[in-house]
Write an enzyme that holds these catalytic residues in place. Structure first.
Site, PDB file in Angstrom:
ATOM      1  N   HIS A 111     -11.710   4.024   7.995  1.00 55.56           N
ATOM      2  CA  HIS A 111     -12.715   3.264   8.515  1.00 55.56           C
ATOM      3  C   HIS A 111     -12.844   3.373  10.035  1.00 55.56           C
ATOM      4  CE1 HIS A 111     -13.260   1.755   4.284  1.00 55.56           C
ATOM      5  NE2 HIS A 111     -12.931   1.682   4.348  1.00 55.56           N
TER       6      HIS A 111
ATOM      7  N   ALA B 255     -10.913   6.506   0.402  1.00 56.96           N
ATOM      8  CA  ALA B 255     -10.153   8.033   1.082  1.00 56.96           C
ATOM      9  C   ALA B 255     -11.361   8.310   2.598  1.00 56.96           C
ATOM     10  CB  ALA B 255     -10.726   9.366   0.528  1.00 56.96           C
TER      11      ALA B 255
HETATM   12  C1  LIG Z   1     -10.112   0.896  -5.214  1.00 59.95           C
HETATM   13  C2  LIG Z   1      -9.493   0.919  -3.309  1.00 59.95           C
HETATM   14  C3  LIG Z   1     -10.012   2.037  -2.505  1.00 59.95           C
HETATM   15  C4  LIG Z   1      -9.804   2.250  -0.854  1.00 59.95           C
HETATM   16  N1  LIG Z   1     -10.206   1.834   0.362  1.00 59.95           N
HETATM   17  C5  LIG Z   1      -8.989   2.433   0.853  1.00 59.95           C
HETATM   18  C6  LIG Z   1     -10.321   3.297   2.314  1.00 59.95           C
HETATM   19  O1  LIG Z   1     -11.109   4.162   1.672  1.00 59.95           O
HETATM   20  N2  LIG Z   1      -9.978   3.438   3.253  1.00 59.95           N
HETATM   21  C7  LIG Z   1      -8.343   2.556   3.164  1.00 59.95           C
HETATM   22  O2  LIG Z   1      -8.057   2.566   4.830  1.00 59.95           O
HETATM   23  N3  LIG Z   1      -7.878   1.836   2.491  1.00 59.95           N
HETATM   24  C8  LIG Z   1      -8.248   2.231   1.000  1.00 59.95           C
HETATM   25  N4  LIG Z   1      -8.009   1.281  -0.154  1.00 59.95           N
HETATM   26  C9  LIG Z   1      -6.635   1.092   0.743  1.00 59.95           C
HETATM   27  C10 LIG Z   1      -5.354   2.041   0.392  1.00 59.95           C
HETATM   28  O3  LIG Z   1      -5.434   2.333  -0.590  1.00 59.95           O
HETATM   29  C11 LIG Z   1      -3.537   1.461   0.339  1.00 59.95           C
HETATM   30  O4  LIG Z   1      -3.734  -0.093   1.706  1.00 59.95           O
HETATM   31  C12 LIG Z   1      -2.753   1.783   1.085  1.00 59.95           C
HETATM   32  O5  LIG Z   1      -2.955   3.748   0.128  1.00 59.95           O
HETATM   33  C13 LIG Z   1      -1.195   1.413   0.747  1.00 59.95           C
HETATM   34  O6  LIG Z   1      -0.717   2.316   0.331  1.00 59.95           O
HETATM   35  P1  LIG Z   1       1.220   1.818   0.021  1.00 59.95           P
HETATM   36  O7  LIG Z   1       1.438   3.109   0.978  1.00 59.95           O
HETATM   37  O8  LIG Z   1       1.522   0.868   0.530  1.00 59.95           O
HETATM   38  O9  LIG Z   1       1.045   1.781  -1.379  1.00 59.95           O
HETATM   39  P2  LIG Z   1       1.714   2.244  -2.315  1.00 59.95           P
HETATM   40  O10 LIG Z   1       0.506   4.240  -2.065  1.00 59.95           O
HETATM   41  O11 LIG Z   1       1.107   2.042  -3.349  1.00 59.95           O
HETATM   42  O12 LIG Z   1       2.185   3.002  -2.581  1.00 59.95           O
HETATM   43  C14 LIG Z   1       3.515   2.583  -3.150  1.00 59.95           C
HETATM   44  C15 LIG Z   1       4.752   3.102  -3.187  1.00 59.95           C
HETATM   45  O13 LIG Z   1       5.828   1.648  -4.065  1.00 59.95           O
HETATM   46  C16 LIG Z   1       6.171   2.560  -5.268  1.00 59.95           C
HETATM   47  N5  LIG Z   1       7.231   1.649  -6.043  1.00 59.95           N
HETATM   48  C17 LIG Z   1       6.635   0.451  -5.764  1.00 59.95           C
HETATM   49  N6  LIG Z   1       7.549  -0.045  -6.541  1.00 59.95           N
HETATM   50  C18 LIG Z   1       8.821   0.516  -6.227  1.00 59.95           C
HETATM   51  C19 LIG Z   1       9.937  -0.143  -7.225  1.00 59.95           C
HETATM   52  N7  LIG Z   1      10.650  -0.673  -7.709  1.00 59.95           N
HETATM   53  N8  LIG Z   1      11.104   1.291  -6.719  1.00 59.95           N
HETATM   54  C20 LIG Z   1      10.455   2.289  -6.016  1.00 59.95           C
HETATM   55  N9  LIG Z   1       9.254   2.191  -5.648  1.00 59.95           N
HETATM   56  C21 LIG Z   1       8.777   1.614  -6.020  1.00 59.95           C
HETATM   57  C22 LIG Z   1       5.122   3.083  -5.673  1.00 59.95           C
HETATM   58  O14 LIG Z   1       5.567   4.200  -6.346  1.00 59.95           O
HETATM   59  C23 LIG Z   1       3.955   3.753  -4.887  1.00 59.95           C
HETATM   60  O15 LIG Z   1       4.696   5.481  -4.915  1.00 59.95           O
HETATM   61  C24 LIG Z   1      -7.850   1.644  -0.883  1.00 59.95           C
HETATM   62  C25 LIG Z   1      -7.320   0.483  -2.423  1.00 59.95           C
HETATM   63  C26 LIG Z   1      -8.367   0.770  -3.455  1.00 59.95           C
HETATM   64  C27 LIG Z   1      -7.224   0.086  -4.555  1.00 59.95           C
END
Ligand SMILES: Cc1cc2nc3c(=O)[nH]c(=O)nc-3n(C[C@H](O)[C@H](O)[C@H](O)COP(=O)(O)OP(=O)(O)OC[C@H]3O[C@@H](n4cnc5c(N)ncnc54)[C@H](O)[C@@H]3O)c2cc1C
Length: 473
Positions: free
Chosen positions: A49, A46
């Site tokens: 950065h 959270a």
């Molecule tokens: C341990 C950890 C610490 C982190 N700390 C930080 C931080 O402090 N600061 C920072 O900037 N970033 C941080 N990050 C990175 C950040 O959390 C991610 O880059 C970001 O949340 C990614 O968002 P997203 O929307 O790409 O993925 P997600 O939040 O995973 O969203 C993807 C969505 O797609 C859906 N989905 C998947 N497959 C399907 C399907 N077949 N059909 C329909 N829906 C589907 C999922 O259910 C999900 O809701 C961290 C990550 C981790 C794991």
């Protein structure tokens, strides 16, 4: 027929929906889970950065610095908890101090403001609880903390109010294209669209390969955490990082926007969010190197999130090479949360190259929330006079009222589970973690949704908290 279909309602999908909702477009978001923000977006550090960590010239560097500034403004507009607490990257020896110098220089090239290298005394003046072994630190005053799931929810709520159709419980299972139209088949039905944005997080490679050739691979890496009670929330006032290594930014200790202390993560190849004894021991041992007196007895929850590490080592933000009209925002590892709004604008720009986009004559950009425990005594009385349900405290740890819970259940994106209520109004977030209020929240869900108690979910489908009636009248 939709103009754009977004797959995934994490922070990337929600940000994309928010910006696209300002245009005269028919947009659908397909999400596998029963709520937004159920993937990596709900389980991370959270931190917004500052942007000194990514290599200059990378997409990560560009989108981190721009996205962090956008998030500051978005949180103000959308009434999302955000605090610019600053960060310290601490060093224990000469090698660490060299790394800190490198980070400082990278930060300057990336355009990060107000960076400063501190000596031991200056570092301890800012954070007296840090280890005596610390030699110095990089201070990044623009680093911030946020509530990631509330930001994603707020973005999607506004998008929905602007006309975006959010299709929850729609897991994408197949994608095809014919005559310039994509057909996306989900667990619930078929959707047709002219363009597709793939924001499926750790499954974004699998989603792309449903229609395109293999262009990248995601490796899933788990990070485990401790979340400590508010009694530990003032242990430090900045986010405390150790020097980054090949596997990531290392174990941090940070206040949270909700007043707790977060400690973690480790990095283990894994595709599940179970926490492990070994992982948590590693986190604990590493954290006390920088902040020795953390009281881990005040831990209230452990959790884990999964990173979408990709084989290119940078964000993948581009039209598929093998499928025109299909845009990947994939492999969005850290700093993906900080970068999300900037990544979303990249998708909007791509779309502008494909079709004429016109802004709607009117659209919403802001949102306001009632947070009872932050109101003045006069405001509280006023609210209770209008609706007595705001006078009934359900969650005593966080002072959350029945009025706020009912609002969450009937909101723009209705809360359908106990955890979904928690993500919207903090009921169950406190020291007892729902031990006292969980049952009451369940009762309110039953009453407001007109469902059987047997249908109350803790979280996802299949997490029913009651399995059968014991006494039938
Ligand atoms: C341990 C950890 C610490 C982190 N700390 C930080 C931080 O402090 N600061 C920072 O900037 N970033 C941080 N990050 C990175 C950040 O959390 C991610 O880059 C970001 O949340 C990614 O968002 P997203 O929307 O790409 O993925 P997600 O939040 O995973 O969203 C993807 C969505 O797609 C859906 N989905 C998947 N497959 C399907 C399907 N077949 N059909 C329909 N829906 C589907 C999922 O259910 C999900 O809701 C961290 C990550 C981790 C794991």
């Amino acid at each position: 027929m939709y103009d754009v279909i977004i797959i995934g309602a994490g922070i990337v999908g929600c940000s994309t929906a928010y910006y696209l909702s300002q245009y005269d477009l028919k947009v659908a978001v397909l999400e596998a889970c029963n709520d937004v923000s159920m993937g990596t977006t709900r389980a991370n550090s959270a931190i917004i950065h500052a942007g000194y960590d990514p290599e200059p010239g990378t997409l990560m560097a560009r989108h981190n610095v721009k996205g962090a500034l956008m998030i500051r403004e978005l949180c103000r507009r959308l009434d999302v908890p955000y605090k610019q607490c600053g960060a310290l990257v601490v060093g224990f020896d000469d090698k660490d101090m060299e790394t800190i110098q490198t980070l400082y220089e990278r930060g300057l090239v990336n355009g990060v403001e107000f960076l400063k290298i501190l000596n031991r005394e200056e570092t301890h003046d800012l954070e007296p609880q840090l280890s005596a072994d610390i030699k110095g630190a990089l201070l990044a005053p623009t680093s911030a903390i946020v509530s990631p799931w509330e930001l994603a929810l707020a973005l999607m709520e506004v998008a929905v109010e602007n006309g975006v159709e959010l299709k929850l419980n729609n897991k994408v299972e197949a994608i095809s294209k014919s005559d310039e139209v994509f057909t996306v088949r989900t667990s619930e039905g078929e959707y047709h669209g002219r363009y597709v944005v793939n924001a499926a997080g750790i499954y974004s490679d699998a989603i792309h390969e449903m229609i395109g050739q293999k262009e990248f691979t995601i490796t899933k890496t788990k990070g485990e955490y401790y979340l400590l009670d508010k009694s530990e929330g003032r242990r430090v006032s900045h986010t405390i990082f150790q020097c980054p290594s090949k596997v990531g930014k290392g174990v941090l200790v940070s206040p949270t926007v909700h007043g707790n202390l977060i400690v973690g993560p480790n990095a283990e190849d894994s595709d599940n969010t179970d926490t492990t004894y070994e992982g948590l021991q590693f986190v604990r041992k590493t954290a006390v190197r920088s902040v020795p007196f953390i009281s881990f007895g005040d831990n209230i929850r452990n959790f884990a999130g999964i990173r979408a590490k990709n084989d290119r080592g940078d964000f993948i933000v581009e039209e598929s090479h093998s499928v025109p009209g299909f845009y990947n925002i994939a492999g969005i590892m850290s700093p993906g949360l900080s970068s999300a709004p900037s990544l979303a604008l990249e998708a909007v720009d791509w779309l502008k190259g494909k079709m004429e986009l016109h802004k709607k004559a009117e659209y919403k950009e802001t949102r306001k929330k009632v947070r009872f425990n932050q109101l003045s005594a006069e405001e509280k009385n006023e609210l209770i006079k209008k609706d007595p349900r705001y006078g009934r405290i359900i969650c005593r740890c966080e002072t959350v009222t029945e009025g706020e819970i009912v609002e969450a259940i009937h909101g723009v994106i209705p809360a359908v589970s106990i955890d979904a209520v928690k993500r919207r109004c903090n009921a169950g977030m406190g020291r007892c973690q729902g031990g006292f209020c969980g049952g009451k929240v369940a009762e309110i869900l039953v009453r407001e949704r007109g469902i059987s108690p047997l249908d109350v979910l803790q979280n996802q489908r299949g997490t029913n908290i009651l399995v059968r009636e014991l006494k039938v009248k």
